[in-house]
Scaffold this motif. Structure first.
Motif, short mmCIF file in Angstrom:
data_model
loop_
_atom_site.label_atom_id
_atom_site.label_comp_id
_atom_site.label_asym_id
_atom_site.label_seq_id
_atom_site.Cartn_x
_atom_site.Cartn_y
_atom_site.Cartn_z
N ALA A 9 0.81 -1.18 -0.07
CA ALA A 9 -0.01 -0.19 -0.02
C ALA A 9 0.89 1.34 -0.02
CB ALA A 9 -0.93 -0.12 1.23
N GLU A 10 0.43 2.13 -0.80
CA GLU A 10 1.07 3.61 -0.85
C GLU A 10 0.15 4.67 -0.44
OE1 GLU A 10 4.70 3.62 -3.71
OE2 GLU A 10 3.03 2.84 -4.82
N PHE A 11 -0.48 4.79 0.70
CA PHE A 11 -1.60 5.64 1.11
C PHE A 11 -0.68 7.16 1.00
CE2 PHE A 11 -3.48 1.88 3.40
CZ PHE A 11 -4.36 1.68 2.11
N ARG A 12 -1.42 8.15 0.52
CA ARG A 12 -0.81 9.40 0.39
C ARG A 12 -1.91 10.42 0.90
NH1 ARG A 12 2.99 6.80 0.51
NH2 ARG A 12 4.77 6.60 -0.95
N LEU A 13 -2.77 10.15 1.91
CA LEU A 13 -3.67 11.03 2.50
C LEU A 13 -2.91 12.08 3.02
CD1 LEU A 13 -6.54 8.57 3.62
CD2 LEU A 13 -6.66 10.25 1.81
N PRO A 14 -3.64 13.46 3.16
CA PRO A 14 -4.66 13.74 2.33
C PRO A 14 -4.59 14.26 0.76
CG PRO A 14 -4.18 15.69 3.86
CD PRO A 14 -3.09 14.55 3.93
N THR A 15 -3.37 14.08 0.35
CA THR A 15 -3.08 14.65 -0.74
C THR A 15 -3.88 14.01 -1.81
OG1 THR A 15 -0.84 15.06 -0.13
CG2 THR A 15 -1.25 14.95 -2.55
N TYR A 16 -3.81 12.65 -1.99
CA TYR A 16 -4.45 11.88 -3.06
C TYR A 16 -5.74 11.18 -2.37
CZ TYR A 16 -0.23 12.58 -5.46
OH TYR A 16 0.92 13.11 -6.18
N PHE A 17 -6.90 11.23 -3.09
CA PHE A 17 -7.91 10.76 -2.37
C PHE A 17 -8.98 10.19 -3.47
CE2 PHE A 17 -8.07 15.17 -2.43
CZ PHE A 17 -9.40 15.33 -3.03
N HIS A 18 -10.08 9.64 -2.97
CA HIS A 18 -11.09 9.00 -4.03
C HIS A 18 -12.30 10.23 -4.71
CE1 HIS A 18 -9.49 5.11 -2.40
NE2 HIS A 18 -9.94 4.74 -3.54
N LYS A 19 -11.47 11.19 -5.06
CA LYS A 19 -12.29 12.16 -5.85
C LYS A 19 -12.66 11.49 -7.28
CE LYS A 19 -8.28 14.31 -8.22
NZ LYS A 19 -7.45 15.70 -8.04
N ARG A 20 -13.74 12.13 -8.11
CA ARG A 20 -14.24 11.71 -9.24
C ARG A 20 -12.76 11.60 -10.16
NH1 ARG A 20 -15.96 14.76 -14.02
NH2 ARG A 20 -16.99 13.70 -15.34
N GLY A 21 -12.88 10.52 -11.01
CA GLY A 21 -11.41 10.52 -11.79
C GLY A 21 -10.20 9.83 -11.21
N ALA A 22 -10.32 9.64 -9.81
CA ALA A 22 -9.00 8.98 -9.26
C ALA A 22 -8.56 7.50 -9.70
CB ALA A 22 -9.25 8.84 -7.75
N LEU A 23 -7.55 7.07 -10.08
CA LEU A 23 -7.00 5.90 -10.48
C LEU A 23 -6.68 5.27 -9.19
CD1 LEU A 23 -6.45 3.66 -12.61
CD2 LEU A 23 -4.01 4.98 -12.99
N ALA A 24 -7.29 4.01 -9.02
CA ALA A 24 -6.91 3.20 -7.67
C ALA A 24 -6.54 1.86 -7.87
CB ALA A 24 -7.85 3.60 -6.54
N ALA A 25 -5.86 1.00 -6.92
CA ALA A 25 -5.56 -0.15 -7.01
C ALA A 25 -6.71 -0.99 -6.66
CB ALA A 25 -4.38 -0.83 -6.68
N ALA A 26 -7.45 -2.09 -6.94
CA ALA A 26 -8.28 -2.96 -6.28
C ALA A 26 -7.24 -3.85 -5.33
CB ALA A 26 -9.07 -3.80 -7.34
N ARG A 27 -7.82 -4.80 -4.54
CA ARG A 27 -7.49 -5.57 -3.91
C ARG A 27 -8.53 -6.60 -3.06
NH1 ARG A 27 -8.16 -4.37 1.63
NH2 ARG A 27 -8.84 -2.28 2.37
N THR A 28 -8.05 -7.53 -2.40
CA THR A 28 -8.84 -8.41 -1.51
C THR A 28 -9.14 -7.73 -0.33
OG1 THR A 28 -6.64 -9.54 -0.94
CG2 THR A 28 -7.70 -10.61 -2.63
N GLY A 29 -9.95 -8.30 0.36
CA GLY A 29 -10.50 -7.70 1.75
C GLY A 29 -9.56 -8.04 2.80
#
Length: 257
Positions: free
Chosen positions: A87-107
Motif C-alpha cells: 500500500a502507498e496511501f498518500r492522504l490527504p493529498t490523494y483521495f477518491h475524488k471523481r476520476g481517481a485511479l486506484a488499485a483494487a485488492r482483496t478484503g
C-alpha cells in the motif's frame, strides 16, 4: 522496473477502449504502483482485458487477467498475478475524488496490510456529497478507528487485563479499560485519514467521488482527459454480477509527448 521517481514530468498513459480513450497521469510519489503499472503496460498485460465490474455512481473496474478469455456472462474479478503491491496511501493529498485511479485488492480479512492487486484497478465516478454527509462520514471513521485501536490495545495488554480478572478487582479493571479507550480516542483524533481537509471537502462537494474508500485503497493516478468515456462506461447495462452485458475491451499504452 524503470526508476523515474526523480523526474518532475508526469507519466501519462491512455486506456484505449471500445467506447473511446481515457488519458491518465500516474503519480510520481506512488512509485511502486506507478512502476508496476508501467511494467504491465510495456508487457502488453492489459491488451484485450475487460472492464468487468461497473457500478453507476461508484466506479468502473478492470484488469482481471481471466477476462481476456472469459465466456460471456461469466463472473469475473477473482483473477490476479502471483504478487501484490504494498500500500502507498498518500492522504490527504490523494483521495477518491471523481476520476481517481486506484488499485483494487482483496478484503481486510485476508489482507490486513491492504496490499494492492498486481493488475486490477478502478476509476472512481462516485457522486457529490453535502457538508452534512461528509461530517457524518468523519464521525463514522472516528468511531471505527477508536474501536479498532481499543481492541488492539486490549490484545496488547492482555496479561494485565487477565491479572485484574484473576484478582477480582473489577473497579481497577474498568478504570484500566477506560484509560485504554481514552488512549484510542486520542490517537484517532490525530489520524489524518479521519478528517477531510478543505480541499477534500471542496472536491467531494463540487465534483464528487467515493470518500468511504479513502485510506483503504491506494490512489496512484487520475484521469486528465476522457471523462466522457468514463461516464459512458458507468452507464452501460450490467448483469447481476455488475459485469457489462456488452464486453468493453481495453488496451493501455504509454503516452509519448
Amino acid at each position: 522496473m524503470s526508476n523515474i521517481n526523480s523526474q518532475e514530468k508526469d507519466t501519462l498513459v491512455v486506456i484505449e477502449t471500445t467506447l473511446g480513450n481515457i488519458k491518465l497521469k500516474l503519480y510520481n510519489d506512488t512509485p511502486l504502483h506507478r512502476d508496476n503499472f508501467l511494467k504491465l503496460v510495456n508487457d502488453s498485460a492489459y491488451k484485450d482485458l475487460l472492464f468487468h465490474r461497473v457500478i453507476k455512481d461508484f466506479m468502473i473496474q478492470g484488469g482481471d487477467p481471466q477476462s481476456r478469455v472469459a465466456a460471456d456472462g461469466s463472473s469475473l474479478g477473482g483473477g490476479d498475478l502471483d504478487y501484490t503491491v504494498p500500500a502507498e496511501f498518500r492522504l490527504p493529498t490523494y483521495f477518491h475524488k471523481r476520476g481517481a485511479l486506484a488499485a483494487a485488492r482483496t478484503g481486510d480479512d485476508v489482507n490486513p496490510q491492504k496490499e494492492s492487486s498486481a493488475i486490477q484497478f478502478y476509476i472512481v465516478t462516485g457522486k457529490k456529497y453535502s457538508d452534512k454527509d461528509l461530517t457524518k462520514i468523519e464521525k463514522e471513521r472516528q468511531a471505527r478507528t477508536v474501536q479498532t485501536r481499543f481492541n488492539e490495545l486490549q490484545v496488547e495488554y492482555k496479561s494485565a487485563i487477565k491479572d485484574f480478572y484473576s484478582s477480582g478487582d473489577r473497579d481497577s479493571l474498568a478504570e484500566f479499560r477506560q484509560r485504554l479507550y481514552a488512549e484510542a480516542q486520542e490517537e484517532a483524533a490525530t489520524n489524518v485519514a479521519n478528517v477531510f481537509t478543505p480541499e477534500q471537502r471542496k472536491a467531494y462537494k463540487e465534483i464528487g467521488g467515493t470518500p468511504k474508500l479513502d485510506g483503504g485503497y491506494t490512489v496512484f493516478g487520475e484521469v486528465v482527459d476522457g471523462f466522457d468515456v468514463v461516464e459512458q462506461i458507468q452507464k452501460v447495462k450490467t448483469n447481476a454480477s455488475d459485469r457489462p452485458v456488452e464486453n468493453i475491451k481495453m488496451d493501455i499504452k504509454i503516452v509519448v509527448e
